[in-house]
Design a protein around this motif. Structure first.
Motif, PDB file in Angstrom:
ATOM      1  N   SER A 177       0.835  -1.203   0.000  1.00 39.05           N
ATOM      2  CA  SER A 177       0.000   0.000   0.000  1.00 39.05           C
ATOM      3  C   SER A 177       0.875   1.261   0.000  1.00 39.05           C
ATOM      4  CB  SER A 177      -0.924  -0.035   1.209  1.00 39.05           C
ATOM      5  OG  SER A 177      -1.727   1.098   1.220  1.00 39.05           O
ATOM      6  N   CYS A 178       1.919   1.261   0.837  1.00 40.20           N
ATOM      7  CA  CYS A 178       2.823   2.417   0.885  1.00 40.20           C
ATOM      8  C   CYS A 178       3.597   2.566  -0.426  1.00 40.20           C
ATOM      9  CB  CYS A 178       3.809   2.273   2.039  1.00 40.20           C
ATOM     10  SG  CYS A 178       3.068   2.775   3.579  1.00 40.20           S
ATOM     11  N   LEU A 179       4.069   1.444  -0.950  1.00 35.16           N
ATOM     12  CA  LEU A 179       4.824   1.509  -2.204  1.00 35.16           C
ATOM     13  C   LEU A 179       3.965   2.065  -3.337  1.00 35.16           C
ATOM     14  CD1 LEU A 179       6.825  -1.823  -2.143  1.00 35.16           C
ATOM     15  CD2 LEU A 179       7.817   0.460  -2.399  1.00 35.16           C
ATOM     16  N   SER A 180       2.667   1.689  -3.342  1.00 38.64           N
ATOM     17  CA  SER A 180       1.820   2.126  -4.454  1.00 38.64           C
ATOM     18  C   SER A 180       1.624   3.638  -4.452  1.00 38.64           C
ATOM     19  CB  SER A 180       0.474   1.397  -4.443  1.00 38.64           C
ATOM     20  OG  SER A 180      -0.288   1.807  -3.337  1.00 38.64           O
ATOM     21  N   SER A 181       1.830   4.280  -3.291  1.00 43.47           N
ATOM     22  CA  SER A 181       1.778   5.751  -3.331  1.00 43.47           C
ATOM     23  C   SER A 181       3.184   6.345  -3.495  1.00 43.47           C
ATOM     24  CB  SER A 181       1.089   6.308  -2.083  1.00 43.47           C
ATOM     25  OG  SER A 181       1.880   6.093  -0.946  1.00 43.47           O
ATOM     26  N   LEU A 182       4.208   5.658  -2.978  1.00 43.30           N
ATOM     27  CA  LEU A 182       5.562   6.241  -3.004  1.00 43.30           C
ATOM     28  C   LEU A 182       6.288   6.065  -4.345  1.00 43.30           C
ATOM     29  CD1 LEU A 182       6.831   5.187   0.522  1.00 43.30           C
ATOM     30  CD2 LEU A 182       6.336   7.509  -0.233  1.00 43.30           C
ATOM     31  N   LEU A 183       5.899   5.046  -5.121  1.00 43.85           N
ATOM     32  CA  LEU A 183       6.628   4.809  -6.380  1.00 43.85           C
ATOM     33  C   LEU A 183       6.359   5.886  -7.440  1.00 43.85           C
ATOM     34  CD1 LEU A 183       6.488   0.915  -6.634  1.00 43.85           C
ATOM     35  CD2 LEU A 183       8.560   2.295  -6.532  1.00 43.85           C
ATOM     36  N   LYS A 184       5.498   6.843  -7.106  1.00 38.69           N
ATOM     37  CA  LYS A 184       5.350   8.013  -7.995  1.00 38.69           C
ATOM     38  C   LYS A 184       6.640   8.831  -7.981  1.00 38.69           C
ATOM     39  CE  LYS A 184       0.374   8.608  -7.065  1.00 38.69           C
ATOM     40  NZ  LYS A 184       0.074   7.932  -5.806  1.00 38.69           N
ATOM     41  N   GLU A 185       7.426   8.690  -6.914  1.00 38.97           N
ATOM     42  CA  GLU A 185       8.650   9.486  -6.741  1.00 38.97           C
ATOM     43  C   GLU A 185       9.817   8.829  -7.484  1.00 38.97           C
ATOM     44  OE1 GLU A 185       8.904  12.157  -4.674  1.00 38.97           O
ATOM     45  OE2 GLU A 185       6.964  12.044  -3.656  1.00 38.97           O
ATOM     46  N   PRO A 186      10.439   9.561  -8.428  1.00 37.18           N
ATOM     47  CA  PRO A 186      11.577   8.974  -9.175  1.00 37.18           C
ATOM     48  C   PRO A 186      12.653   8.406  -8.256  1.00 37.18           C
ATOM     49  CG  PRO A 186      10.946  11.089 -10.105  1.00 37.18           C
ATOM     50  CD  PRO A 186      10.114  10.918  -8.878  1.00 37.18           C
ATOM     51  N   VAL A 187      12.942   9.092  -7.147  1.00 38.90           N
ATOM     52  CA  VAL A 187      14.019   8.633  -6.264  1.00 38.90           C
ATOM     53  C   VAL A 187      13.631   7.322  -5.558  1.00 38.90           C
ATOM     54  CG1 VAL A 187      13.300  10.240  -4.457  1.00 38.90           C
ATOM     55  CG2 VAL A 187      15.594   9.328  -4.400  1.00 38.90           C
ATOM     56  N   VAL A 188      12.323   7.129  -5.316  1.00 35.09           N
ATOM     57  CA  VAL A 188      11.871   5.864  -4.701  1.00 35.09           C
ATOM     58  C   VAL A 188      12.018   4.727  -5.721  1.00 35.09           C
ATOM     59  CG1 VAL A 188       9.907   4.616  -3.702  1.00 35.09           C
ATOM     60  CG2 VAL A 188      10.284   7.005  -3.110  1.00 35.09           C
ATOM     61  N   ARG A 189      11.666   5.002  -6.973  1.00 36.30           N
ATOM     62  CA  ARG A 189      11.816   3.970  -8.019  1.00 36.30           C
ATOM     63  C   ARG A 189      13.258   3.496  -8.080  1.00 36.30           C
ATOM     64  NH1 ARG A 189       8.282   7.084 -12.717  1.00 36.30           N
ATOM     65  NH2 ARG A 189       6.343   7.053 -11.538  1.00 36.30           N
ATOM     66  N   LEU A 226       3.510   1.814 -12.163  1.00 28.15           N
ATOM     67  CA  LEU A 226       4.385   2.968 -11.893  1.00 28.15           C
ATOM     68  C   LEU A 226       5.827   2.657 -12.301  1.00 28.15           C
ATOM     69  CD1 LEU A 226       2.852   4.015  -8.458  1.00 28.15           C
ATOM     70  CD2 LEU A 226       2.843   5.413 -10.531  1.00 28.15           C
ATOM     71  N   LEU A 227       6.239   1.397 -12.094  1.00 23.77           N
ATOM     72  CA  LEU A 227       7.603   1.001 -12.466  1.00 23.77           C
ATOM     73  C   LEU A 227       7.766   0.903 -13.986  1.00 23.77           C
ATOM     74  CD1 LEU A 227       8.196  -1.659  -9.694  1.00 23.77           C
ATOM     75  CD2 LEU A 227       9.510   0.458  -9.966  1.00 23.77           C
ATOM     76  N   SER A 228       6.644   0.724 -14.698  1.00 20.38           N
ATOM     77  CA  SER A 228       6.747   0.579 -16.163  1.00 20.38           C
ATOM     78  C   SER A 228       7.097   1.907 -16.840  1.00 20.38           C
ATOM     79  CB  SER A 228       5.450  -0.003 -16.746  1.00 20.38           C
ATOM     80  OG  SER A 228       4.407   0.962 -16.728  1.00 20.38           O
ATOM     81  N   TYR A 229       7.199   2.980 -16.062  1.00 19.63           N
ATOM     82  CA  TYR A 229       7.662   4.263 -16.596  1.00 19.63           C
ATOM     83  C   TYR A 229       9.166   4.455 -16.381  1.00 19.63           C
ATOM     84  CZ  TYR A 229       2.851   5.901 -17.124  1.00 19.63           C
ATOM     85  OH  TYR A 229       1.543   6.049 -17.514  1.00 19.63           O
ATOM     86  N   TYR A 230       9.799   3.472 -15.752  1.00 18.51           N
ATOM     87  CA  TYR A 230      11.187   3.671 -15.316  1.00 18.51           C
ATOM     88  C   TYR A 230      12.081   2.625 -15.971  1.00 18.51           C
ATOM     89  CZ  TYR A 230      15.068   4.110 -11.957  1.00 18.51           C
ATOM     90  OH  TYR A 230      16.294   4.290 -11.377  1.00 18.51           O
TER      91      TYR A 230
END
Length: 441
Positions: A177-189, A226-230
């Motif tokens: 749940s936390c990852l699904s909101s945090l992976l919007k951040e490039p640095v988290v990816r 979200l990861l498919s953008y990185y």
């Protein structure tokens, strides 16, 4: 969570100031409306107070209580997380207590700290050149936890939860749940990929049955989207079974939000590397076609289905003739397309049939066992006889795969086209390559 915390004692031992005590008396055990007013009037002071209690007081009961107060304040209104970034707190290390408690506390403390951190991170102010992290003001005397430290520490904890959850049923869902909101951040990816996190997501992509597991599946698919953008994450997705698992999910899911996020992921991945060919291989064109016949209400999903369908058609056009042939066989519906009888096709591609332990031959044999379509049965028999004719060891390979028994069963089929091609195949199986070329269809 109503508890009697000895605030006065904390003041006498100088762990809380007199002003702090006054603030607490006005806030503690008051109704939500009264608290909301205090936060509107004096929010940063309350944040400062709560953070300093978590920094200076280690009694578990008090820590739990203050975390519950912060959690309630933010869950009532997540925009209050901006208070943690107020200019008046620029020399406060507002992240440190939560980061420390992730690793030190019991499950209640860990769960609340994780959620609170995710809210605070998402609310941090963006500047023109990216991000201003809390406590990075110039002239700050003491070392303050930077946003990069926080994100690294949090990602580390989230990955640890996915490997070995602190709580048997809540650990993984909270982390996802936390990852699904945090992976919007490039640095988290980037931290997540470096921590080898992608492979921890893949096992969680599987068709869901209960409401709780549907939510977990949805949030896991959201992470993958979200990861498919990185780019660096895409390489990991390509080498794992992600695509196969997402295909299984989309085939069996009726939940619109799940289907939507998977289709959007496919759309992102289609132009990258070998994903397009893999999608064709997995029979995705057929799946998309049947998804389009369902009544979806979401415009984005309908657009994405159309784009994906067009993209896959283009992909099939550019694939080699063997890829097209493979696609036809894997869909299980065979027809007399020109390539079946094209000698060049067989000469050029006969060794491709050896891939993946003769997978395509095995699928042709499965069609003989399971299909009720006479055309597919006839073409499958014909293709097997072509393989015998053009492959030096064709007869031996098909004998090993127990082809003879399966073809023999079709010798008495009611359809003349099937019996004719079954007979041709049996003759070639029995005669061997030397004589097979005399038997023309």
């Amino acid at each position: 969570m109503k508890r009697d915390i000895p605030w006065e004692t904390y003041m006498t031992t100088k762990l809380i100031s007199a002003t702090g005590l006054q603030h607490l008396r006005r806030y503690d055990k008051k109704p939500e409306s009264a608290r909301a007013q205090l936060l509107d009037e004096d929010g940063p002071a309350y944040v400062h107070l709560f953070v300093s209690i978590l920094r200076d007081i280690f009694k578990e009961e008090t820590v739990e209580y203050v975390l519950a107060l912060i959690y309630e304040m933010l869950s009532e209104n997540p925009t209050r997380a901006r208070l943690f970034h107020d200019k008046s707190l620029v020399h406060e290390d507002t992240y440190e207590p939560f980061l420390r408690l992730l690793w030190k506390g019991n499950w209640f403390i860990q769960e609340k700290s994780c959620k609170i951190l995710a809210w605070i991170i998402s609310a941090r102010p963006k500047s023109g050149n990216g991000v201003i992290a809390n406590g990075e003001a110039s002239g700050s005397k003491k070392q303050i936890t930077t946003i990069d430290d926080v994100l690294k520490g949090l990602v580390e904890w989230l990955c640890a939860q996915l490997k070995q959850p602190s709580h048997p049923t809540r650990g993984v869902p909270i982390a996802i749940s936390c990852l699904s909101s945090l992976l919007k951040e490039p640095v988290v990816r980037s931290s997540f990929v470096q921590a080898d996190g992608v492979k921890l997501l893949v096992p969680l992509i599987s068709p869901a049955s209960t409401q709780q597991s549907i939510q977990l599946l949805y949030e896991t698919c959201l992470c993958v989207w979200l990861l498919s953008y990185y780019e660096p994450a895409i390489e990991y997705l390509a080498t794992s079974r992600t695509l196969q698992r997402l295909t299984e999910v989309v085939k069996s899911s009726t939940k619109e939000k799940v289907v939507r996020v998977v289709i959007l992921t496919f759309r992102n991945l289609l132009p990258k590397g070998t994903f397009g060919a893999q999608m064709v291989d997995l029979g995705l064109p057929h799946i998309i076609h049947s998804l389009k016949t369902q009544a979806w209400s979401d415009e984005d999903l309908l657009d994405a289905l159309n784009q994906l369908e067009e993209g896959l058609k283009d992909k099939i056009r550019t694939l080699s003739s063997f890829d097209k042939y493979k696609q036809e066989v894997l869909l299980g519906h065979l027809d007399w397309n020109p390539m079946h009888k094209d000698a060049n096709f067989w000469r050029e591609n006969v060794t491709s049939f050896e891939e993946n332990d003769f997978r395509i031959l095995r699928v042709l044999l499965t069609i003989l066992d399971t299909s009720s379509d006479p055309r597919s049965l006839a073409v499958a028999c014909f293709d097997l006889s072509q393989f015998i004719q053009y492959h030096a060891a064709g007869r031996v390979i098909l004998t090993d795969l127990k082809a003879k028994e399966r073809v023999m069963k079709l010798m008495n089929h009611e359809n003349a086209e099937v019996t004719k091609n079954a007979l041709l195949c049996i003759q070639r199986l029995l005669l061997g390559a030397k004589y097979a070329s005399f038997l023309q269809a």
